[in-house]
Design a protein around this motif. Structure first.
Motif, PDB file in Angstrom:
ATOM      1  N   ALA A  71     -29.035  51.661  22.629  1.00 18.73           N
ATOM      2  CA  ALA A  71     -28.952  52.475  23.837  1.00 18.73           C
ATOM      3  C   ALA A  71     -29.678  53.805  23.697  1.00 18.73           C
ATOM      4  CB  ALA A  71     -27.485  52.733  24.187  1.00 18.73           C
ATOM      5  N   ASN A  72     -29.976  54.203  22.475  1.00 14.29           N
ATOM      6  CA  ASN A  72     -30.688  55.455  22.218  1.00 14.29           C
ATOM      7  C   ASN A  72     -32.192  55.177  22.268  1.00 14.29           C
ATOM      8  OD1 ASN A  72     -31.864  57.774  21.057  1.00 14.29           O
ATOM      9  ND2 ASN A  72     -30.008  58.193  19.882  1.00 14.29           N
ATOM     10  N   LEU A  73     -32.879  55.758  23.223  1.00  7.37           N
ATOM     11  CA  LEU A  73     -34.301  55.472  23.405  1.00  7.37           C
ATOM     12  C   LEU A  73     -35.170  55.916  22.232  1.00  7.37           C
ATOM     13  CD1 LEU A  73     -34.866  56.275  27.181  1.00  7.37           C
ATOM     14  CD2 LEU A  73     -34.333  54.106  26.100  1.00  7.37           C
ATOM     15  N   LYS A  74     -34.622  56.749  21.371  1.00  9.15           N
ATOM     16  CA  LYS A  74     -35.383  57.200  20.198  1.00  9.15           C
ATOM     17  C   LYS A  74     -35.249  56.223  19.025  1.00  9.15           C
ATOM     18  CE  LYS A  74     -34.841  62.111  21.350  1.00  9.15           C
ATOM     19  NZ  LYS A  74     -34.330  63.427  20.886  1.00  9.15           N
ATOM     20  N   CYS A  75     -34.370  55.230  19.187  1.00  9.10           N
ATOM     21  CA  CYS A  75     -34.049  54.353  18.060  1.00  9.10           C
ATOM     22  C   CYS A  75     -34.262  52.877  18.398  1.00  9.10           C
ATOM     23  CB  CYS A  75     -32.596  54.551  17.636  1.00  9.10           C
ATOM     24  SG  CYS A  75     -32.108  56.264  17.334  1.00  9.10           S
ATOM     25  N   MET A  76     -34.207  52.052  17.355  1.00  7.39           N
ATOM     26  CA  MET A  76     -34.234  50.604  17.521  1.00  7.39           C
ATOM     27  C   MET A  76     -33.451  49.972  16.376  1.00  7.39           C
ATOM     28  SD  MET A  76     -38.192  49.748  16.454  1.00  7.39           S
ATOM     29  CE  MET A  76     -38.833  50.102  14.798  1.00  7.39           C
ATOM     30  N   TRP A  77     -32.800  48.841  16.666  1.00  2.72           N
ATOM     31  CA  TRP A  77     -31.997  48.143  15.674  1.00  2.72           C
ATOM     32  C   TRP A  77     -32.853  47.058  15.034  1.00  2.72           C
ATOM     33  CZ3 TRP A  77     -27.600  49.410  13.462  1.00  2.72           C
ATOM     34  CH2 TRP A  77     -26.865  48.454  12.750  1.00  2.72           C
ATOM     35  N   THR A  78     -33.041  47.135  13.735  1.00  5.15           N
ATOM     36  CA  THR A  78     -33.951  46.214  13.059  1.00  5.15           C
ATOM     37  C   THR A  78     -33.253  45.428  11.959  1.00  5.15           C
ATOM     38  OG1 THR A  78     -34.619  47.880  11.427  1.00  5.15           O
ATOM     39  CG2 THR A  78     -35.893  47.778  13.475  1.00  5.15           C
ATOM     40  N   CYS A 257     -28.581  65.567  35.943  1.00  2.00           N
ATOM     41  CA  CYS A 257     -29.330  65.719  34.699  1.00  2.00           C
ATOM     42  C   CYS A 257     -30.819  65.451  34.863  1.00  2.00           C
ATOM     43  CB  CYS A 257     -28.768  64.775  33.629  1.00  2.00           C
ATOM     44  SG  CYS A 257     -27.161  65.289  32.978  1.00  2.00           S
ATOM     45  N   TYR A 258     -31.195  64.497  35.691  1.00  2.33           N
ATOM     46  CA  TYR A 258     -32.603  64.150  35.906  1.00  2.33           C
ATOM     47  C   TYR A 258     -33.331  63.848  34.607  1.00  2.33           C
ATOM     48  CZ  TYR A 258     -32.030  65.903  40.659  1.00  2.33           C
ATOM     49  OH  TYR A 258     -31.608  66.096  41.927  1.00  2.33           O
ATOM     50  N   ALA A 259     -32.738  63.021  33.769  1.00  2.27           N
ATOM     51  CA  ALA A 259     -33.368  62.730  32.483  1.00  2.27           C
ATOM     52  C   ALA A 259     -34.396  61.601  32.550  1.00  2.27           C
ATOM     53  CB  ALA A 259     -32.301  62.376  31.447  1.00  2.27           C
ATOM     54  N   GLN A 260     -34.356  60.797  33.621  1.00  3.46           N
ATOM     55  CA  GLN A 260     -35.279  59.667  33.768  1.00  3.46           C
ATOM     56  C   GLN A 260     -35.276  58.770  32.526  1.00  3.46           C
ATOM     57  OE1 GLN A 260     -37.114  58.795  36.560  1.00  3.46           O
ATOM     58  NE2 GLN A 260     -35.850  60.342  37.521  1.00  3.46           N
ATOM     59  N   THR A 261     -34.120  58.313  32.101  1.00  7.17           N
ATOM     60  CA  THR A 261     -34.021  57.468  30.916  1.00  7.17           C
ATOM     61  C   THR A 261     -34.034  55.998  31.308  1.00  7.17           C
ATOM     62  OG1 THR A 261     -31.621  57.760  31.017  1.00  7.17           O
ATOM     63  CG2 THR A 261     -32.836  59.155  29.487  1.00  7.17           C
ATOM     64  N   LEU A 262     -35.153  55.360  31.123  1.00 16.06           N
ATOM     65  CA  LEU A 262     -35.378  53.980  31.543  1.00 16.06           C
ATOM     66  C   LEU A 262     -34.508  52.985  30.795  1.00 16.06           C
ATOM     67  CD1 LEU A 262     -37.239  52.078  33.209  1.00 16.06           C
ATOM     68  CD2 LEU A 262     -38.778  52.072  31.255  1.00 16.06           C
ATOM     69  N   PHE A 263     -33.822  52.147  31.549  1.00 22.68           N
ATOM     70  CA  PHE A 263     -33.059  51.023  31.022  1.00 22.68           C
ATOM     71  C   PHE A 263     -31.841  51.394  30.177  1.00 22.68           C
ATOM     72  CE2 PHE A 263     -36.588  48.429  32.347  1.00 22.68           C
ATOM     73  CZ  PHE A 263     -35.946  47.262  32.731  1.00 22.68           C
ATOM     74  N   VAL A 264     -31.457  52.662  30.109  1.00 19.95           N
ATOM     75  CA  VAL A 264     -30.260  52.996  29.340  1.00 19.95           C
ATOM     76  C   VAL A 264     -29.026  52.371  29.977  1.00 19.95           C
ATOM     77  CG1 VAL A 264     -28.684  54.859  28.759  1.00 19.95           C
ATOM     78  CG2 VAL A 264     -31.089  55.100  28.258  1.00 19.95           C
ATOM     79  N   PHE A 265     -28.933  52.459  31.307  1.00 13.57           N
ATOM     80  CA  PHE A 265     -27.728  51.958  31.954  1.00 13.57           C
ATOM     81  C   PHE A 265     -27.638  50.448  31.901  1.00 13.57           C
ATOM     82  CE2 PHE A 265     -24.024  52.590  34.198  1.00 13.57           C
ATOM     83  CZ  PHE A 265     -23.942  51.769  35.306  1.00 13.57           C
ATOM     84  N   ILE A 266     -28.736  49.798  31.931  1.00 10.21           N
ATOM     85  CA  ILE A 266     -28.718  48.340  31.880  1.00 10.21           C
ATOM     86  C   ILE A 266     -28.142  47.847  30.555  1.00 10.21           C
ATOM     87  CG2 ILE A 266     -31.038  48.028  30.933  1.00 10.21           C
ATOM     88  CD1 ILE A 266     -31.469  45.739  32.730  1.00 10.21           C
ATOM     89  N   ILE A 267     -28.520  48.512  29.461  1.00  8.38           N
ATOM     90  CA  ILE A 267     -27.986  48.095  28.153  1.00  8.38           C
ATOM     91  C   ILE A 267     -26.538  48.510  28.030  1.00  8.38           C
ATOM     92  CG2 ILE A 267     -28.737  50.159  26.910  1.00  8.38           C
ATOM     93  CD1 ILE A 267     -28.813  46.609  25.512  1.00  8.38           C
ATOM     94  N   ALA A 268     -26.171  49.663  28.620  1.00  9.02           N
ATOM     95  CA  ALA A 268     -24.799  50.117  28.540  1.00  9.02           C
ATOM     96  C   ALA A 268     -23.862  49.148  29.241  1.00  9.02           C
ATOM     97  CB  ALA A 268     -24.666  51.514  29.144  1.00  9.02           C
ATOM     98  N   LEU A 269     -24.260  48.677  30.416  1.00  8.68           N
ATOM     99  CA  LEU A 269     -23.442  47.723  31.142  1.00  8.68           C
ATOM    100  C   LEU A 269     -23.281  46.431  30.363  1.00  8.68           C
ATOM    101  CD1 LEU A 269     -24.572  48.037  34.861  1.00  8.68           C
ATOM    102  CD2 LEU A 269     -22.407  48.705  33.867  1.00  8.68           C
ATOM    103  N   PHE A 270     -24.339  45.981  29.749  1.00  8.29           N
ATOM    104  CA  PHE A 270     -24.250  44.741  28.978  1.00  8.29           C
ATOM    105  C   PHE A 270     -23.300  44.900  27.797  1.00  8.29           C
ATOM    106  CE2 PHE A 270     -25.611  42.409  25.206  1.00  8.29           C
ATOM    107  CZ  PHE A 270     -25.309  41.126  25.641  1.00  8.29           C
ATOM    108  N   LEU A 271     -23.396  46.026  27.138  1.00 11.90           N
ATOM    109  CA  LEU A 271     -22.600  46.237  25.930  1.00 11.90           C
ATOM    110  C   LEU A 271     -21.128  46.415  26.254  1.00 11.90           C
ATOM    111  CD1 LEU A 271     -25.188  48.499  24.172  1.00 11.90           C
ATOM    112  CD2 LEU A 271     -24.546  46.182  23.504  1.00 11.90           C
ATOM    113  N   ILE A 272     -20.813  46.818  27.483  1.00 14.23           N
ATOM    114  CA  ILE A 272     -19.429  46.883  27.932  1.00 14.23           C
ATOM    115  C   ILE A 272     -18.860  45.476  28.065  1.00 14.23           C
ATOM    116  CG2 ILE A 272     -17.947  47.430  29.915  1.00 14.23           C
ATOM    117  CD1 ILE A 272     -19.716  49.893  30.363  1.00 14.23           C
ATOM    118  N   MET A 273     -19.728  44.536  28.447  1.00  9.09           N
ATOM    119  CA  MET A 273     -19.288  43.163  28.708  1.00  9.09           C
ATOM    120  C   MET A 273     -18.961  42.384  27.455  1.00  9.09           C
ATOM    121  SD  MET A 273     -22.085  42.122  31.544  1.00  9.09           S
ATOM    122  CE  MET A 273     -21.659  40.384  31.372  1.00  9.09           C
ATOM    123  N   ILE A 274     -19.636  42.659  26.332  1.00 15.36           N
ATOM    124  CA  ILE A 274     -19.466  41.831  25.149  1.00 15.36           C
ATOM    125  C   ILE A 274     -18.342  42.346  24.250  1.00 15.36           C
ATOM    126  CG2 ILE A 274     -21.868  41.105  25.162  1.00 15.36           C
ATOM    127  CD1 ILE A 274     -22.447  43.111  23.013  1.00 15.36           C
TER     128      ILE A 274
END
Length: 274
Positions: A71-78, A257-274
């Motif tokens: 969910a952090n746009l500065k990071c990736m899980w590898t 806030c106007y942060a324009q953070t692309l796709f953060v909410f989409i991943i957050a919603l998914f992670l709530i579901m699992i």
């Protein structure tokens, strides 16, 4: 149909650049350093850290939870060749693998595309009209929103509530309502209690929301004209993390806030579901 029911949970994927009074967009998610209160900072999860006086972004190598890393746009899980996994600084989507869009989003919110093996960025996404078969169309997350398949019309954007069946309609939470065998737009006036009078999704293809306001005298819920009804305790939560409470000489106010953070909410919603 199952795929689109699943995907409609992600309808906050992309939002508009502008904002009207009483509206908020999930792509304007607050960043850690914009949050002035510990309670809001901790709600952001492990990607933010409170040092006692301010909120800042956690360093990628210190994040140990895959969902917070993705969910952090500065990071990736590898995953390394030995099978171990860790959070690292984001570089390129092509370095990540995933057989599905969801799999790619689970490793980086920057990467909603997949060619079936490697992940890719949002500019690689197909439009709904690209697909000619239901198994590829149904539930696909396009740049414009979620795709749906109908035998009579082929693959198209699920842009309105009316074409959705019962399961799809119920999955578009806060956006649609199902009544008398018809799916239609959910309105603030449909809420009958102060507790439920929070917000509605205005467009199911994008994360565009309208705040609602409860009139205690009339006992009715209606569209809010501004953020005036929100306080320190509910500013951040009620706007789905897109506004924060800022102290002022008058006491404080809720600001976008106007942060324009692309796709953060989409991943957050998914992670709530699992």
């Amino acid at each position: 149909m199952i795929k689109i029911v699943f995907a409609l949970f992600f309808v906050g994927c992309l939002g508009s650049s502008g904002q009207s009074v009483g509206q908020f967009y999930t792509t304007n998610s607050c960043t850690c350093d914009q949050l002035s209160y510990e309670s809001d900072c901790t709600k952001m999860g492990p990607q933010c850290i409170w040092d006692g006086s301010s909120c800042s972004t956690q360093e990628c190598n210190l994040i140990t939870v895959a969902s917070a890393c993705a969910a952090n746009l500065k990071c990736m899980w590898t995953t390394d060749p030995q099978g171990g996994s860790s959070c690292k600084t984001f570089t390129f989507c092509s370095q990540l693998t995933g057989a599905t869009q969801v799999a790619c989003l689970q490793v980086s919110a920057n990467c909603p595309f997949t060619d079936g093996t490697k992940c890719g960025s949002s500019n690689q996404l197909h439009s709904c009209s690209h697909f000619t078969a239901s198994q590829y169309c149904e539930g696909y997350i396009s740049y414009d929103g979620i795709c749906m398949w109908r035998d009579a019309t082929g693959c198209s954007l699920a842009s309105e509530c009316a074409p959705l069946n019962l399961a799809e309609c119920n999955s578009a939470k806060y956006g649609c309502k199902y009544s008398n065998n018809v799916c239609s737009q959910l309105l603030c006036s449909d809420y009958t209690t102060q507790q439920t009078c929070t917000f509605v999704m205005q467009t199911i293809t994008k994360g565009e929301y309208q705040l609602c306001s409860w009139d205690s005298t009339a006992g009715k819920c209606s569209m809010a004209q501004n953020y005036g009804g929100l306080g320190q305790g509910n500013c951040y939560a009620t706007t789905l993390g897109t506004a924060r409470w800022v102290s002022t000489s008058a006491g404080g106010e809720c600001l976008s806030c106007y942060a324009q953070t692309l796709f953060v909410f989409i991943i957050a919603l998914f992670l709530i579901m699992i």
